[in-house]
Design an enzyme around this catalytic site. Sequence first.
Site, PDB file in Angstrom:
ATOM      1  N   HIS A  11     -17.361 -32.939 -25.514  1.00 36.04           N
ATOM      2  CA  HIS A  11     -16.975 -33.906 -25.986  1.00 36.04           C
ATOM      3  C   HIS A  11     -17.083 -34.288 -27.179  1.00 36.04           C
ATOM      4  O   HIS A  11     -17.534 -34.771 -28.144  1.00 36.04           O
ATOM      5  CB  HIS A  11     -16.574 -34.967 -25.737  1.00 36.04           C
ATOM      6  N   GLU A  55     -18.146 -31.748 -29.167  1.00 34.22           N
ATOM      7  CA  GLU A  55     -17.306 -31.823 -31.061  1.00 34.22           C
ATOM      8  C   GLU A  55     -16.920 -32.331 -31.992  1.00 34.22           C
ATOM      9  O   GLU A  55     -17.667 -31.926 -32.585  1.00 34.22           O
ATOM     10  CB  GLU A  55     -16.052 -32.527 -29.653  1.00 34.22           C
ATOM     11  N   HIS A  56     -17.707 -34.573 -31.553  1.00 35.61           N
ATOM     12  CA  HIS A  56     -18.213 -35.066 -32.179  1.00 35.61           C
ATOM     13  C   HIS A  56     -18.811 -35.049 -33.789  1.00 35.61           C
ATOM     14  O   HIS A  56     -18.688 -34.891 -34.750  1.00 35.61           O
ATOM     15  CB  HIS A  56     -17.514 -36.655 -32.029  1.00 35.61           C
ATOM     16  N   GLU A 116     -13.187 -44.233 -28.138  1.00 32.99           N
ATOM     17  CA  GLU A 116     -12.924 -43.407 -27.855  1.00 32.99           C
ATOM     18  C   GLU A 116     -11.781 -43.472 -25.942  1.00 32.99           C
ATOM     19  O   GLU A 116     -10.722 -44.214 -26.327  1.00 32.99           O
ATOM     20  CB  GLU A 116     -12.387 -42.164 -28.021  1.00 32.99           C
ATOM     21  N   LEU A 163      13.768 -35.674 -15.677  1.00 29.41           N
ATOM     22  CA  LEU A 163      12.611 -35.082 -14.332  1.00 29.41           C
ATOM     23  C   LEU A 163      12.131 -33.891 -15.007  1.00 29.41           C
ATOM     24  O   LEU A 163      13.312 -33.120 -16.329  1.00 29.41           O
ATOM     25  CB  LEU A 163      13.160 -33.951 -13.196  1.00 29.41           C
ATOM     26  N   GLY A 172       6.908 -28.302 -14.257  1.00 29.50           N
ATOM     27  CA  GLY A 172       6.430 -26.848 -14.802  1.00 29.50           C
ATOM     28  C   GLY A 172       4.699 -26.734 -14.303  1.00 29.50           C
ATOM     29  O   GLY A 172       4.264 -27.554 -13.629  1.00 29.50           O
TER      30      GLY A 172
END
Length: 394
Positions: A97, A100-101, A178, A348, A351
């Site tokens: 992460h 990514e920044h 974050e 409801l 999946g």
Amino acid sequence: MALLLRGLCQYKTPAVSFLFRSISSVYQSGLTMTSSSRILPEIVKPTRDLREYRGIELANMMKVLLISDPSTDISAAALCVAAGSMHDPKELPGLAHFCEHMLFLGTKMFPAENEYSRYLAEHGGYSNAFTAQDHTCYYFDVSPDALNGALLRFAQFFISPLFTPTMTEREVNAVNSEHEKNIPNDTWRMHQLEVILANPNHSYCNFATGNRDTLWNIPQEKSIDVRGALMRYYESSYSANLMNLIILGKENLDELQSMVESMFSGVVNSNNEMPKWPENPYGDSEVQYRVNTVPIKDIRHLKVIFPIPDHSENYKCMSDGYLSHLIGHEGPGSLLALLKKRHLANNLAAGGVSLSRGNTVFKLDIELTPDGLKQVDDVILYVFQVNRFVQSIL
């Protein structure tokens, strides 16, 4: 409230069609060659779709889907790399992460830290990114006339990022902010609970977001060079053969292909093997638990999680769609109809969810009424009665 339970039933489950998965179905046998790319002659599309498509594989094995739409009022691109939080080193949770920044903060060709965002803002554009368990995705949109410049800046993320040392601690603080923003969010809290309940030795349990402690304070105490580890992670994980790119523009397909070949062929291909985690993070020791949680907001949910076999290679069968329809049906005789009739639930959802390449779970999320919360044992019983019925007809 969350329940972790044994496998729902043995059935084929398609993978969630994240970008890096969905594009791969395009590249079949019978490819032809150009000077630098392999081209798939035809992509099947709806007859009413007026856009033109072309799938190519660059010489560095990056897969690309080109979309030409002369009438578009916005151009866009997205690139996903098969590297995410499950690749974090144990001593640096949140490193994927953090990477990514850092990619947004300047490259050798465009060293100014705000050059990419400045260019997009000046041309009516927008950008963002996210880090998931097994992939990271970067994307933007921009005015059609500015696509070339946006792509040029975007491509350099994956060729020559600077990882400027003076920006490292500042961006760690951004990651920490974050994380702190997520703490009072019920969705994030439930996700983290699901992670904690998984096999602690599985990479799915990694602390995906990271914070100042995991990315700065503790590494400093242990004399760990965070920037050095970041660069090693990038060089080892961001390989062209693990990347998939989609581009939408007003240019014709040949023009789009020329742009891609000139800008993205410089991404290094380390010939990495596609990472996969065949063991489900919810094994025999991690199921048959019931956990009661106190939410931040005034909400009432029952979440039931069934580990199921991964059948992502047979995703075209859409088998979890059948099961989702049977259990999530809202008409007469359905589970939801029964719960509503007895004033136990309002909604409801059901999946299959791919946690990462190689493992899948089936989730039920039931929004309970106040009476449903008081009679939650009855709701759980109804869930298993429907489960038994579905098993009997499959």
